[in-house]
Design an enzyme around this catalytic site. Structure first.
Site, mmCIF file in Angstrom:
data_model
loop_
_atom_site.group_PDB
_atom_site.id
_atom_site.type_symbol
_atom_site.label_atom_id
_atom_site.label_comp_id
_atom_site.label_asym_id
_atom_site.label_seq_id
_atom_site.Cartn_x
_atom_site.Cartn_y
_atom_site.Cartn_z
ATOM 1 N N ARG A 1 -24.843 -6.101 -44.685
ATOM 2 C CA ARG A 1 -23.637 -5.356 -43.680
ATOM 3 C C ARG A 1 -24.350 -4.410 -43.105
ATOM 4 N NH1 ARG A 1 -19.456 -5.413 -46.930
ATOM 5 N NH2 ARG A 1 -19.651 -7.345 -46.837
ATOM 6 N N SER B 1 1.193 -1.423 0.492
ATOM 7 C CA SER B 1 -0.013 -0.019 0.386
ATOM 8 C C SER B 1 0.878 1.515 -0.411
ATOM 9 C CB SER B 1 -0.508 -0.176 1.137
ATOM 10 O OG SER B 1 -1.928 0.975 1.558
#
Lengths: 454, 454, 454, 454
Positions: free
Chosen positions: B310, B271
């Site tokens: 498409r 930490s």
């Protein structure tokens, strides 16, 4: 690397604006982290907690002083980037200042504050595109408030509207979202400072005083992530409002409809195989952004269930989501602005489209007109339904068929008025005007907001 | 750029493996696109449709010959990267070959085939980590098949299991997903070749013959995207199976439980503020990947509704999702392998944990043992429930309380046997062994698959 | 109650089939829970663990014997329905049998097994609709294999295909999903039996023997939920494949296109205001199901991270999701079958549509034809691009414009062939036929599966 | 029927409140639709557009007059429920009034307005539970502002906080969401009235005047769905804020931690197998609601891309989502209120927990204290890290180890102060107090809102 299309040098420029990419670049992140540590040092120096030389010494550093690749390797080990970042910073600071760096703070304070600084810029970029987009849409609405075209429900011609009315709907939809931007800004611009477990215990009694200088929230928000989830939802709303526009444009620009065209840009919308193609690229980008936006959004909601004083996973998951949403929004808005400012309108095609169904667009009006003399709306509806079938089957006009079916003089007179386009145009223009008042209100608020932006 | 954490040089190495990043880099994409055009040219040359010199000329090109930034700018204009890509390729080819490049094909053929080539490598990378992860988990299960620990339901101690049983559950969960990998590979490894509208009309009668050389599907899959959505779901299943492991590990490694520890790596899990922290980084990465995976997955399902030949948006949306899922999976699996191969187990803490509830872990067994002599299960359940309340309130042992409450000799005898740990351990070991047989089967299949991989 | 539209008596019948509603009714759940307890008793009786009279006594009970409202109230208190359910069962059984009920089992065993029994019926219902839907689509494809119509990319006319080719794409898309149904069935039909913590410790050495009679998995799947998530993904794939069909149909049925019509059902698709409307109700239902399906699906993936031996929340969350997916799928498939069996096709409109762009549909073919004589594909592409612009601006035909621009005899001859529709039709028919072979394969597999269904 | 667990009579009462179920029942929907038509008739009668007798005649009808099953069957045919609904209404009205029913309106007007009426009631129900929940959490925070307990990050003990600080975080998180309720109400309470294509053309010049009497928006919102998506996001935020609470409670109530217990309710949290279980049912319900909420939420965002004047699918999809979110929220809030009002706290367990890590909770403070005399924070961090390893390995106290390692008198003195709990408690209490001020502000706003509610 490019796991994300947004980050790809090959396709990224299609999907996100260059400016937004700058806001979320690694260098920009590092710069924001440096700025955060400097601001903290300055606030603490003001209370005599750290030497006054610390803040300027930090502020003098730049991302170029740091080795990104090395930081990345260390982050993969440590689990968070702040640990190697601080180590690198310490190595650059004079020895006597080093002990005072990062005083009282924790990793999350630095990353969340750096995020807030990114958000400030990112929202300003969006605001800068939102304004002209609203203006462009409002101009379209204004200009075509009385340009008649078919209204469509479920993909079918329904009754006449005007193109201005449609544009006003787009503008108002976007204005509703724009109007929330100031609230989102205010909600998000809270610096994060809580220390290891959110109580800023390392600063003791000086905690609140530091916070006040450092402009922060009523209490640390390490594990209160509503602002983040809410911002994600707002970005998704923005893309939703733009997707309404793009859905309509892509359809209006389709071959059979042809009522609008996306603005022409040489080379845009072509095909590697078909020389004649003019694909609606702007709509395509917006629609793909809308589809893609839900994904990151839900991650942010998931992350609200953040355990205790810092969760194992939920906070990290946010990193996968929020910048992505800004990237998508920047690209979608960039294309929407293009549409708003340059859409080509074909009023003649719109006018021609009104005749496609040989009067069926007025079926509602006809039924309403006939109801009184035919003894009720249900009877009138049924008669027009039957007439509509004949129109479809035999290719006649609805007016002609109904004239044949209706004998009663008052009914025939009412009937003629039902096929008048003017009431539909007038009604559409009326709502267009009302909507534009609202749009202007949102536009003005945005202008104020831009003005107030630091 | 780095809209995605996966692509960031600062935090990306924490979330994705370096090898996977290579598979989806822009350079790798370009190389795959070049390879696709070359393969097409070779197949066509075999049928005399294009000159035989074309394929080697294409294959001689490399991504380094192309200007990525320029291609990106042109893609933003064109709407798809293949148009500028082909233009760049043509500029590099001898004039007489240029007309034959890309014959019969369309943009989507090149991009989807390049994608398939990426997937082949990406799946091989996952398989290479899946095997050792399964091995590691199987070893844990084997080794601790009789190491007793508390079974937990709803976060509460429930009844005894063994740690091996838990590890076998992880292994079997992952094996179930692994077992699908070959199917996913086969389903996805279809080259795409359909031409502009999927009928390969530009090749005329030669179409099927070209396809056969080019190894493709029964029919073009431009707008049949089940394989893509299904692959996305499989990747999400993979992360789900790993998340089960990480959820358990993160909890078992929590301060109060302390029954396992993530493998120690100097500097990992620290930490920036707290020198004593050993955060479960592997679990954190896996859990964040699991949270983040649902987002891209649903985009792929959305994209199945691909309009006509498409779609305008749906196909582009896939680009935002599939590589991201591989990135997340690579990082999650990398950390899971670390856990499987190095998790530290504390059998003493597990043993101590069994006593935490002063016999309540045997409440189920006690009730079952008492039912016959107490005239029914409901009565026995009620008695033990009452005894459990006393255990909680007064701090006594369940066995002691029940001995006080139960007088009947047969019942008392049955009671003593209920507090024996052995039956629970034996049962857990039995299922562990059965599960490991299945795991070994999946492991073997994976080995075969790796062998068969080109 | 009706929080879900699927459950509403007012709108539910629009969105789910009546048969599927029956499968997931409260009464059906209770019946399945009773059946599960009876089957467990029978398996245990076969090993002498419980009296032989128990199983028939349980099996003689019916949901009507239980007070649903009271059970609901008790469930809200207890947290799971099995506790009040067992209490109610015990009250109905002879006193001497009561102690033996539910021996060795836990709540999750009963609910998950009851779920598996529901799934068996639910999948059979889907299979029963999938077959005829595939047949209908295959018939459409077969019948119209040479019916020319416009192929569309990005909403724009691209090049000619046939309607049969489009129908074959729908059929093949659905066939791909159907082909997975047997695998899903096999994967899901594992009875759940694990006891409190999944080790079946309460049955001691008899555990495996009971399981064998009770047909179960290699090991308990209380917290291995891949099968559930995978089934959810499959249902979402099914709706995705149907959404491809519905997306196309809704557009083909739109006013301007008018190439197909949804089957006519008196009263269907009307409007409360507009007498002429024939809204595409089937497509609307399918598309809304597709939109709605992603939501429940991701819940099931979330739930894979199931803590320890039973999670607090993740398992309950599944209850909100899986039956919903079956409801949506049943309604979508019901409407898809209607479309497949009754779609009206207008070949004349399709033929007329081919002329809408005055030859631009052949631009690809023209460019390919001109490339050899114009010194390259890029030059040919550019010329046709320029010609296409003239077609758009002046309303001429592409053939006419090109004839004007191209002088060279060989080029002119090649040009004429480029505007021949036949090659496009032949190519489309060829792929249609190939696709139909695959569809028939999936159809046959489905038939086998139905035959093998208990 | 019960595709949704929320609607099940067997399990529904666990997941949703009875009152909320009433708000969204079929009968309540019909009543709201009747009320909408009556209100429209009244507004129109005021302008002389329909006979004054119409509104009271409609208002006299009740859901009981209608045949729900028949309406459902007709809806399945028509595609929307308003068509059969109007038919049924007409059959009940005097012949002379029938033609005037539903004048100018369309299906969506009736359904969206009926929805708005439901939302008004549904939000009032949530507000009624939000208030007491905030009060309960504030009381917990107040009462335990100085009750020390371990702060946890990544599941590991990090540094001391107080339980009041944790409860204040829950309260403030919920208060942030509550504070948005008034805005959501205002944004959603716009009646919908637009007629067939949103221009209210059927009412001609009277359109705006009718709208004014009928209280509506600046323009029709048929296809501007931001308010709906935004409301869905707010409900998901609410569940996210509650999930933060439930995540913490479920863990604090776990066997090893045991610092809180869910309020005891006889029969709650039991197991069908294990007589001693007290499962955290409230947390389980809340967490499952949070998991389940994302699904419906994204449907609402999808639905924003609503084509033209009414979409084919997107609007119907909303019906699958919004009531579900209210159902989930009602159940989650019901349980959260129970927790807020009745959670049992064990300060002794919390106090004992502080010693679990033998001083490591003060590692941050120790490193900070030692930095000045050890020549820098990095050196101090390293020393404490080494000491922490000894604590872990040898079972000593951190204070003892450090006393051994540190010789310098000033450092030793600083060290002693680092192990004082008071600064951590004071800091936690300070933020608790600040948070409670904000909570009280949100509480007051909610009270005002309730007062202003019609």
């Amino acid at each position: 690397l490019s796991f994300a299309a947004l980050d790809s040098r090959l396709v990224g420029p299609l999907f996100a604006s260059e400016a937004m990419a700058g806001v979320f670049s690694d260098e920009a992140w590092l710069a924001a982290m440096i700025r955060t540590e400097a601001a903290l040092a300055e606030a603490e120096a003001g209370l005599g907690l750290v030497p006054p030389e610390l803040a300027p010494a930090i502020a003098a550093l730049s991302p170029a002083d740091l080795d990104l690749a090395a930081l990345g390797r260390e982050t993969a080990r440590a689990g968070v980037p702040v640990i190697p970042f601080l180590k690198a910073l310490r190595a650059k600071l004079p020895a006597q200042l080093e002990p005072h760096l990062h005083k009282g703070a924790t990793t999350q304070d630095i990353l969340d504050t750096a995020l807030v600084l990114r958000l400030r810029e990112a929202l300003a970029l969006l605001a800068a595109d939102l304004g002209p987009t609203l203006d462009g849409l409002a101009r379209l609405a204004e200009r075509h408030r009385r340009t008649p075209c078919a209204g469509r429900t479920y993909g079918q011609h329904a009754a006449p509207v005007t193109f201005g009315f449609k544009a006003a709907t787009w503008a108002l939809g976007l204005a509703e979202v724009s109007a929330e931007l100031p609230r989102q800004r205010r909600r998000c611009f809270a610096v994060s400072l809580g220390g290891p477990v959110g109580t800023l215990a390392g600063l003791g009694h000086a905690g609140p005083a530091v916070l006040e200088r450092f402009r922060a929230d009523a209490a640390p928000w390490h594990v209160r992530r509503t602002r983040i989830a809410g911002l994600g939802a707002w970005l998704a709303e923005l893309m939703g409002a733009l997707a309404k526009l793009a859905t309509d444009v892509a359809h209006l620009a389709s071959t059979e409809v042809g009522e609008v065209e996306e603005p022409y840009l040489p080379g845009r919308g072509g095909s590697s195989a078909m020389p004649h193609k003019r694909n609606p690229v702007s709509s395509t980008v917006i629609l793909s952004a809308h589809m893609a936006a839900k994904g990151p959004m839900i991650i942010l909601f998931d992350a609200m269930a953040a355990a205790h004083e810092r969760p194992a996973g939920a906070w990290h998951a946010e990193w996968h989501a929020l910048p992505t949403l800004f990237g998508l929004a920047s690209g979608a808005l960039q294309e929407a602005r293009r549409l708003a400012e340059g859409l080509t309108i074909h009023p003649d095609r719109m006018r021609a489209g009104l005749d496609l169904t040989r009067g069926l667009l007025f079926a509602d009006a006809a039924a309403a007109a006939l109801a009184p003399s035919l003894g009720g709306r249900e009877a009138a509806h049924a008669l027009v339904e039957q007439a509509a079938a004949e129109v479809r089957d035999r290719g006649e006009d609805l007016a002609a068929v109904l004239r044949r079916l209706v004998r009663e003089p008052a009914a025939r007179e009412a009937l003629e008025r039902a096929f008048d386009l003017e009431p539909a145009v007038a009604a559409a223009a009326l709502w267009t005007d009302r909507a534009l008042v609202e749009v202007e209100r949102a536009r003005a608020a945005l202008r104020d907001e831009e003005g107030s932006c630091p």
